[in-house]
Motif scaffolding. Sequence first.
Motif, mmCIF file in Angstrom:
data_model
loop_
_atom_site.group_PDB
_atom_site.id
_atom_site.type_symbol
_atom_site.label_atom_id
_atom_site.label_comp_id
_atom_site.label_asym_id
_atom_site.label_seq_id
_atom_site.Cartn_x
_atom_site.Cartn_y
_atom_site.Cartn_z
ATOM 1 N N SER A 1 -2.347 4.845 6.017
ATOM 2 C CA SER A 1 -1.982 4.938 4.600
ATOM 3 C C SER A 1 -0.500 4.632 4.438
ATOM 4 N N THR A 2 -0.122 3.400 4.763
ATOM 5 C CA THR A 2 1.277 2.990 4.663
ATOM 6 C C THR A 2 1.364 1.559 4.159
ATOM 7 N N VAL A 3 2.539 1.197 3.651
ATOM 8 C CA VAL A 3 2.869 -0.185 3.340
ATOM 9 C C VAL A 3 4.250 -0.453 3.942
ATOM 10 N N THR A 4 4.367 -1.530 4.680
ATOM 11 C CA THR A 4 5.604 -1.872 5.379
ATOM 12 C C THR A 4 6.194 -3.137 4.770
ATOM 13 N N PHE A 5 7.526 -3.165 4.559
ATOM 14 C CA PHE A 5 8.183 -4.312 3.950
ATOM 15 C C PHE A 5 9.567 -4.479 4.571
ATOM 16 N N ARG A 6 10.185 -5.617 4.322
ATOM 17 C CA ARG A 6 11.538 -5.900 4.824
ATOM 18 C C ARG A 6 12.542 -5.395 3.793
ATOM 19 N N PRO A 7 13.392 -4.430 4.171
ATOM 20 C CA PRO A 7 14.287 -3.811 3.186
ATOM 21 C C PRO A 7 15.504 -4.669 2.859
ATOM 22 N N GLY A 8 15.950 -4.569 1.638
ATOM 23 C CA GLY A 8 17.181 -5.221 1.220
ATOM 24 C C GLY A 8 18.360 -4.289 1.396
ATOM 25 N N PRO A 9 19.548 -4.717 1.026
ATOM 26 C CA PRO A 9 20.744 -3.879 1.202
ATOM 27 C C PRO A 9 20.753 -2.636 0.317
ATOM 28 N N ASP A 10 19.940 -2.632 -0.750
ATOM 29 C CA ASP A 10 19.919 -1.474 -1.641
ATOM 30 C C ASP A 10 18.976 -0.381 -1.151
ATOM 31 N N ILE A 11 18.308 -0.617 -0.033
ATOM 32 C CA ILE A 11 17.403 0.388 0.533
ATOM 33 C C ILE A 11 18.181 1.191 1.568
ATOM 34 N N VAL A 12 18.385 2.477 1.278
ATOM 35 C CA VAL A 12 19.096 3.372 2.184
ATOM 36 C C VAL A 12 18.190 4.532 2.537
ATOM 37 N N GLU A 13 18.572 5.247 3.557
ATOM 38 C CA GLU A 13 17.757 6.391 3.979
ATOM 39 C C GLU A 13 18.562 7.664 3.815
ATOM 40 N N PRO A 14 17.976 8.773 3.347
ATOM 41 C CA PRO A 14 16.548 8.919 3.002
ATOM 42 C C PRO A 14 16.278 8.465 1.580
ATOM 43 N N MET A 15 15.050 8.058 1.319
ATOM 44 C CA MET A 15 14.636 7.680 -0.021
ATOM 45 C C MET A 15 13.201 8.145 -0.250
ATOM 46 N N VAL A 16 12.820 8.210 -1.517
ATOM 47 C CA VAL A 16 11.444 8.522 -1.887
ATOM 48 C C VAL A 16 10.937 7.417 -2.800
ATOM 49 N N ALA A 17 9.608 7.272 -2.843
ATOM 50 C CA ALA A 17 8.999 6.201 -3.630
ATOM 51 C C ALA A 17 7.873 6.739 -4.477
ATOM 52 N N GLN A 18 7.600 6.018 -5.551
ATOM 53 C CA GLN A 18 6.463 6.339 -6.409
ATOM 54 C C GLN A 18 5.896 5.047 -6.962
ATOM 55 N N ILE A 19 4.572 5.000 -7.084
ATOM 56 C CA ILE A 19 3.927 3.812 -7.635
ATOM 57 C C ILE A 19 4.253 3.708 -9.118
ATOM 58 N N LEU A 20 4.840 2.590 -9.515
ATOM 59 C CA LEU A 20 5.204 2.386 -10.917
ATOM 60 C C LEU A 20 4.098 1.703 -11.705
ATOM 61 N N GLY A 21 3.419 0.764 -11.074
ATOM 62 C CA GLY A 21 2.428 0.006 -11.828
ATOM 63 C C GLY A 21 1.326 -0.527 -10.950
ATOM 64 N N VAL A 22 0.204 -0.858 -11.608
ATOM 65 C CA VAL A 22 -0.943 -1.412 -10.912
ATOM 66 C C VAL A 22 -0.659 -2.866 -10.573
ATOM 67 N N PRO A 23 -1.470 -3.463 -9.690
ATOM 68 C CA PRO A 23 -1.234 -4.855 -9.292
ATOM 69 C C PRO A 23 -1.371 -5.831 -10.441
ATOM 70 N N ASN A 24 -1.321 -7.111 -10.076
ATOM 71 C CA ASN A 24 -1.380 -8.169 -11.081
ATOM 72 C C ASN A 24 -2.520 -7.932 -12.055
ATOM 73 N N PRO A 25 -2.331 -8.282 -13.325
ATOM 74 C CA PRO A 25 -3.314 -7.952 -14.358
ATOM 75 C C PRO A 25 -4.734 -8.384 -13.997
ATOM 76 N N LYS A 26 -5.638 -7.401 -14.035
ATOM 77 C CA LYS A 26 -7.052 -7.675 -13.812
ATOM 78 C C LYS A 26 -7.878 -7.285 -15.027
ATOM 79 N N LEU A 27 -7.337 -6.382 -15.853
ATOM 80 C CA LEU A 27 -8.065 -5.910 -17.020
ATOM 81 C C LEU A 27 -7.912 -6.914 -18.155
#
Length: 807
Positions: A294-320
């Motif tokens: 249950s993870t998603v891995t990505f390449r961080p940019g310079p604005d990504i520092v540790e520690p940080m927390v995340a929350q889902i903001l929106g659903v994927p590309n429009p399907k509805l």
Amino acid sequence: MLLDDEATRENIIQALKDLANDELIEHDDPIIFYFAGHGSEAPAPEDWHWGHTNIQMIIPWDCRPSVDPNSAVHGIPDRTLGHLLTEMANGNNGNTTVIFDCCHSGSGTRSDEGDSQTRGGDYMGKLPADLDKNILSESSNGNRGVSVPHNFRHHGLRSHILLAACAPHEVAREEKEAGHFTRVLLKALSGVSTTEITYEDLLQRMDKLVNQTPQCEGPLRSRYLFDKKVPNTKAIHQVVLNRKADEATIGAGAIHGVELGTMFGLWKSQADVQGSPDAKVEVTATSVVRADKSTVTFRPGPDIVEPMVAQILGVPNPKLCIYVAPEVKKLECYKIAFSNLNGRGLPPVTVVDTKHLATIGLYIPDSDACFIGFEMLDPIAKEVIQKQRIRHVIPPDAANLQDALSHIAAYYHHKDRVNLRPQAVGEVNEVEPFSSKFTVDVFVLEWVSRSRQWVPKGHNRNVQGTGVKVTVCEQTKDDYYGFTVNNHTDTDVFVYLFYFDSSDFSITEIHKPMAVAQSDHIAPLEKGSFLTIGHGKSAVGPQVLEISDPEADFEMGYLRCFVSATYVDLSSMVQGVIPTSAARGMRDAPKASTPLWDCITVPIIMERSPLKPPEHMVGIIGSKGNGKHTFLAEFFKSLVGNQSPKPSFKNAYVKEYSIDIPERSPFAVVDLPSFEDSEDINGRIAVVQATLSYLTKEYQHGRRFRSFIWCYNISTPMSEVDRANLKLVMDLCGDGKFKNVVVVTTHWNRGVAVGLSKPASRGSIAGVLSPVEQYERNEQQLLEVTKLQKWLREGRVRFERFGAGAE
């Protein structure tokens, strides 16, 4: 405060009763019930309908179960505690915390940790079925009882929170007369504000114990300590940064609905989540979304520092896909929302030009009132889903419109999503999807007063997994429902059950696994086993399926059951009605891998209408003493189990019972009046009038009798009343329907009881015959009736014997 020899069974029970009736305790005052001592378990009496072989209990000081039953003192079972705590909740509206520092199961073993020993022991006695019957009969909540079972230890009811020292398979330990659990609990409570910490947060603050996992049970465990307030519960996911590998990992994956296009917001701390995110990350083709973790891995940019927390903001590309009526497109709010002029981004939907391509439509319901309404346009389930009335409207401003569309898009995203890479299970030649190995049974429940428990009544309503259809009417308004999730795999799993309401786009959490302290979670649904929800050892009470809009006649929803091989936090799925969405929350989501997960969907259709009785009717006639009621009782038992059905219709003369058997057409058994006295002419007239009145009404509704049963007492010669009742059956059937008549000869058991060798009556012509032989002669005389001879000769009537010794 009851210490040592003061903590007797009688004193503990009386103290709980006194708390329930204490006038000094005001509404919503917090109550704490703390027990430190020994716990045990014993086989639950069958009449208790406990839903499990054993029942757990706390052991009072004076417990002596193995002595003479007349003087035995038993432990206090969960069932009794649940009732006492429910009565307490009825008095103060349920702000009670229960803390048990004792074993959940009977275990007299000592640990290998020096002077540490367990707080439990084997229970040497047998619990009587009538234990605490006088207590359970005392209720301030009416005859039917509370709307949830009394299995308190396993779910804390809806008004209580339980903090337990260990898991059911573990033992609670003590050292130098102090419990290990109490020690870490007091340390975790030290220096915290109860207005800022929840029960689940408290568990995470506790020091880890060896081979002992403290637990928090009860549906309301996310509320603040000793308070009824509930904080926001949207999940917060930890971000782990690995600069050496040049990658960052968010603890949310496929089971949370993450896929290509999912947008995350990132903050430096939980305290900042209410504000704008410090960074945003979109899941793209270069990201790695793990179905096996249950993870998603990505390449961080310079604005990504540790520690940080995340929350889902929106659903994927429009399907509805939505259809927007021309009058709505003219509104200024629509132009703003779909032109990105408000700085919030476009709504997560696709606007189509025709209704048949859309799932949802936007329109103005009343030309005189400026509101925006919604309608169902699902092209796949058009005939069913378009009956659904969406009762909510929103004011015509861009913020409300965008919130509502995001809310609806999230609803369909979670309702329709599946594991795109499900792991197959089974033999090499019989590989099947993981979800195919689970079934969800849906039952109507009934309240058993004797045992004060909810138990399933009748058959599984989700036959072959096709869904449940509920007719909402006078006869079903008091029905309560429970669920059973069956695991046919070789994997232990966690179960999450949600209800999706299509009338307001809300997602309600029905069941989730219990929270535990910092340790590995224990999957509650074991391989090859089942989990009850709403009955038995459930974490929630029975559920009510009803149409929430009083002006609507139809409502459709969906049960979605997520199963996962490891614990995950799915609280981010929960949302209220449109346009109100749940605010972002402040709670950590556990970092867990998910090697297996999948989802099972059960459609629920509710339609308001008068109860439509079955068209197929079976009539039964038998005069008083002819064994009709005994036959009916056994007949119903063979069809629907031990609980006889209640009449769906009755008056002074007629009783009708609706019978619904899986995979068969429903039918009605109609208990018709019969002649009782050959001299009572007025009585006969009343019987005929009542029968004709009933049949005329049913005939007008297209209902017909398909068959008749006539009950005849074989132990006595045919009387004038018997002949009259037989003629009544013949007249009701008509000459062309004799093949559908069954003559049930009753009371054969009387002959067997008397004995085969005993004469029927001294000095009679048949004195040399045994009773059974005399009954056979009576049966032959019955067959010689003129009309019956014709039926038999043409092979149109069936004879059946009923009673012990009958063929």
